[in-house]
Design an enzyme around this catalytic site. Structure first.
Site, short mmCIF file in Angstrom:
data_model
loop_
_atom_site.label_atom_id
_atom_site.label_comp_id
_atom_site.label_asym_id
_atom_site.label_seq_id
_atom_site.Cartn_x
_atom_site.Cartn_y
_atom_site.Cartn_z
N ARG A 1 9.55 -3.14 -1.70
CA ARG A 1 8.79 -1.96 -1.84
C ARG A 1 7.87 -1.77 -0.58
O ARG A 1 7.39 -0.56 -0.49
CB ARG A 1 7.91 -1.61 -3.21
CG ARG A 1 8.98 -1.80 -4.22
CD ARG A 1 8.19 -1.71 -5.47
NE ARG A 1 7.64 -0.21 -5.58
CZ ARG A 1 6.72 0.21 -6.46
NH1 ARG A 1 6.04 -0.71 -7.16
NH2 ARG A 1 6.07 1.47 -6.20
N CYS A 2 7.80 -2.65 0.38
CA CYS A 2 6.87 -2.63 1.49
C CYS A 2 7.70 -2.18 2.71
O CYS A 2 8.51 -3.26 3.13
CB CYS A 2 6.39 -3.89 1.46
SG CYS A 2 5.13 -3.91 3.09
#
Length: 144
Positions: A11-12
Site C-alpha cells: 500500500r506504500c
C-alpha cells in the site's frame, strides 16, 4: 548469490517503487509483506544493526499510532520501542532491503540503487512521474 529481500508494504508508494527498481535490475526478490509476516525481534535487531542505525531510525513517525503512543518521548528505551513495533508492525518504517552489498531503509526509493548488485536494465519512472533511470540504465541526476 545471496537473494535480495524486501520488507514491503504494497500500500506504500515508496515501497512499490523500490520493489520495481529491484525488478528493473533483472532480479526477483524475496518479498516479505511485513504487516502479514513481521520480522521477529531478533531479525529486527539484526536488520537495524546491519544498517548501522538505531531503533528510532526504523520507527514510522508519520504513523498516527506513533503520535498516539507518544513514541517521540525520549524516555522510551530501545527494548520498549522494539516491543511497540512487535505489537504494531505498522510502526516499522519501510521498505527495508537486504542484499549482498548491504541493508538499507530505502527512503527515497532510489536509495536501493546503492546496494543492488546488478545494474538497471532500462528506463524507470516512479509512480509520481519522476524519472529515475534513463534509456541506458543510468541514474538520472536530480534537478539542481
Amino acid at each position: 548469490m545471496k537473494p535480495i529481500k524486501i520488507f514491503h508494504n504494497p500500500r506504500c508508494g515508496t515501497s512499490r517503487n523500490t520493489l520495481a527498481l529491484i525488478r528493473n535490475s533483472g532480479v526477483e526478490p524475496v518479498v516479505i509483506e511485513y504487516l502479514k509476516t513481521p520480522p521477529t525481534r531478533n531479525e529486527l535487531k539484526q536488520l537495524i544493526s546491519d544498517m548501522g542505525g538505531t531503533v528510532r531510525d526504523v520507527l514510522r513517525q508519520k504513523e498516527t499510532l506513533y503520535k498516539e503512543l507518544g513514541l517521540d518521548a525520549p524516555h522510551w528505551t530501545d527494548e520498549q520501542l522494539l516491543d511497540f513495533i512487535g505489537e504494531h508492525p505498522i510502526l516499522l518504517q519501510r521498505p527495508i532491503v537486504v542484499t549482498a552489498l548491504g541493508t538499507r531503509l530505502c527512503r527515497p526509493s532510489e536509495a536501493v540503487l546503492d546496494i543492488l548488485p546488478q545494474p538497471q536494465t532500462g528506463t524507470f519512472t516512479k509512480e509520481d512521474g519522476e524519472r529515475v533511470i534513463d534509456e541506458k540504465g543510468q541514474r538520472v541526476k536530480a534537478a539542481e
